[in-house]
Design an enzyme around this catalytic site. Structure first.
Site, PDB file in Angstrom:
ATOM      1  NE  ARG A   1       4.468   6.461  -2.409  1.00 22.52           N
ATOM      2  CZ  ARG A   1       5.422   5.835  -3.288  1.00 22.52           C
ATOM      3  NH1 ARG A   1       5.963   6.649  -4.058  1.00 22.52           N
ATOM      4  NH2 ARG A   1       5.914   4.566  -2.975  1.00 22.52           N
TER       5      ARG A   1
ATOM      6  CG  HIS B   1       8.343   2.368   1.151  1.00 20.90           C
ATOM      7  ND1 HIS B   1       6.938   2.117   0.805  1.00 20.90           N
ATOM      8  CD2 HIS B   1       8.851   2.390  -0.217  1.00 20.90           C
ATOM      9  CE1 HIS B   1       6.584   1.983  -0.530  1.00 20.90           C
ATOM     10  NE2 HIS B   1       7.860   1.989  -1.281  1.00 20.90           N
TER      11      HIS B   1
ATOM     12  CD  GLN C   1      10.008  -1.522  -2.406  1.00 16.56           C
ATOM     13  OE1 GLN C   1       9.484  -0.848  -3.063  1.00 16.56           O
ATOM     14  NE2 GLN C   1      10.538  -2.689  -2.936  1.00 16.56           N
TER      15      GLN C   1
ATOM     16  CG  ASP D   1      15.873   4.163  -2.017  1.00 17.98           C
ATOM     17  OD1 ASP D   1      15.658   4.332  -3.168  1.00 17.98           O
ATOM     18  OD2 ASP D   1      15.257   4.792  -0.988  1.00 17.98           O
TER      19      ASP D   1
ATOM     20  CB  CYS E   1      12.663   0.170  -3.119  1.00 14.44           C
ATOM     21  SG  CYS E   1      13.270   2.006  -3.272  1.00 14.44           S
TER      22      CYS E   1
ATOM     23  NE  ARG F   1       6.007  -2.532  -3.228  1.00 16.24           N
ATOM     24  CZ  ARG F   1       5.882  -1.118  -3.209  1.00 16.24           C
ATOM     25  NH1 ARG F   1       6.852  -0.429  -3.848  1.00 16.24           N
ATOM     26  NH2 ARG F   1       4.777  -0.361  -2.508  1.00 16.24           N
TER      27      ARG F   1
HETATM   28  N1   CP Z   1       9.409   1.478  -4.859  1.00 17.70           N
HETATM   29  C1   CP Z   1       8.489   2.248  -5.035  1.00 17.70           C
HETATM   30  O1   CP Z   1       7.557   2.692  -3.793  1.00 17.70           O
HETATM   31  O2   CP Z   1       8.036   2.794  -6.243  1.00 17.70           O
HETATM   32  P1   CP Z   1       7.171   4.152  -6.476  1.00 17.70           P
HETATM   33  O3   CP Z   1       7.676   5.340  -5.839  1.00 17.70           O
HETATM   34  O4   CP Z   1       7.227   4.170  -8.011  1.00 17.70           O
HETATM   35  O5   CP Z   1       5.723   3.929  -5.861  1.00 17.70           O
HETATM   36  N1  NVA Z   2      13.495   6.669  -0.469  1.00 18.52           N
HETATM   37  C1  NVA Z   2      12.844   6.872  -1.853  1.00 18.52           C
HETATM   38  C2  NVA Z   2      12.042   5.531  -1.882  1.00 18.52           C
HETATM   39  C3  NVA Z   2      10.930   5.667  -3.257  1.00 18.52           C
HETATM   40  C4  NVA Z   2      10.189   4.579  -3.496  1.00 18.52           C
HETATM   41  C5  NVA Z   2      11.819   8.240  -1.475  1.00 18.52           C
HETATM   42  O1  NVA Z   2      11.407   8.158  -0.356  1.00 18.52           O
HETATM   43  O2  NVA Z   2      11.764   8.831  -2.299  1.00 18.52           O
END
Ligand code: CP
Ligand code: NVA
Length: 313
Positions: free
Chosen positions: A112, A139, A142, A230, A269, A297
């Protein structure tokens, strides 16, 4: 023990439509086969027994971290977690060297990161599968969980009308990519200047999806099957008052839900900012499947991992 395949999962198109359909089918089967089992018990076939996944985080996470860990336990394997701040990555060790070292020590890597170029670099130098656990661009993990959730709730993907509200961000990019692959339609309602990357819109359209870009949330919601939003401010983005003001008319609330089909689903998400991108009324309503989505997930990650190792289907 036979060697496993090395397939990277940086974007949904790395897998393609048939593999995504196979992932969803496998997730449904595995989920049903272990209903009511203790969550940490391995599936009967333990297909990843002895395998270790490294989870590398340059940004915060709850769902991605826990779901990959539980997914590996349920597949018979295990994980180790590297936070950038406490590993040499945080002191400037290169992605290339990190990829080569981890490839000698573990069987797969999830990253990540704030910069999509870093995961491309990781995959270039890794000799084990690399999985995108969220970047500034996309992502994909997700969205496998989201598609699984939609199907579990009785919808079919071809022809589905999905409406997105708010920021044209990484999650929307992967939805658009999925739309082109799985043949559903996307109505995107964003304030001017916050549209998704045109590359993803073109990708969806090239795949046969109908994509509508609008600044009118009611138009996007009309007769929609699924409403998605989101956070207005993603990790790593500047928290600007002007952006919040621009986003306010795009809140998913009860008035907007009345425009959608009566059995429309609400997806997010998570983490959510209830009272901002979604009202409490909608978040807690029977339309909302956000906690199924979060649980999924785990089931989606299992299928993604099996695909990466060439063990799906
Ligand atoms: N939706 C998602 O990826 O959540 P986290 O940021 O908690 O991993
Ligand atoms: N769009 C958000 C998703 C988090 C799971 C981010 O990138 O922070």
């Amino acid at each position: 023990m036979s060697a496993l395949a090395t397939q990277h999962f940086l974007e949904l198109e790395d897998a393609g439509a048939d593999a995504i359909a196979a992932m969803i089918a496998d997730a449904i089967d595995r989920k049903a086969a272990r209903a009511d089992w203790p969550k940490g018990c391995a599936d009967a076939d333990s297909p990843l027994a002895g395998r270790v996944l490294a989870l590398v985080f340059e940004k915060n996470s709850t769902r991605t971290r826990v779901s990959f860990d539980m997914a590996m336990r349920q597949l018979g394997g295990s994980v180790l977690i590297l936070d950038a701040g406490s590993s040499q990555l945080g002191r400037g060790e290169s992605i290339a060297d990190t990829a080569r070292v981890l490839s000698r020590m573990v069987d797969a890597i999830m990253l990540r990161t704030d910069d999509h170029a870093k995961i491309v670099e990781m995959a270039r130098h890794a000799s084990v599968p690399v999985i995108n656990g969220l970047t500034n661009r996309s992502h994909p993990c997700q969205i496998v969980a989201d598609l699984l959730t939609v199907i579990e709730h009785g919808k079919t993907l071809p022809g589905l009308e999905l409406a997105w509200f708010g920021d044209g961000n990484n999650v929307l990019h992967s939805i658009l990519e999925a739309a082109g692959l799985m043949k559903f339609n996307v109505r995107v309602a964003t304030p001017a200047g916050f549209e998704p990357n045109a590359e993803f819109v073109e990708m969806a359209r090239a795949g046969g999806a109908r994509v509508t870009l609008t600044q009118d949330p009611a138009e996007a919601a009309r007769d929609a099957d699924v409403l998605v939003t989101d956070t207005w401010i993603s990790m790593g983005q500047a928290d600007a008052d002007e952006k919040r003001v621009a986003m306010e008319p795009f809140q998913v609330n009860a008035a907007l839900m009345t425009e959608a089909k009566p059995d429309a689903l609400f997806l997010h998400c998570l983490p959510a900012h209830v009272g901002e991108e979604v009202s409490e009324e909608v978040f807690e309503s029977s339309h909302s499947v956000v906690f199924h989505e979060a649980e999924n997930r785990i089931h989606a990650q299992k299928s993604i991992l099996l695909w990466c190792f060439g063990l799906l289907g």
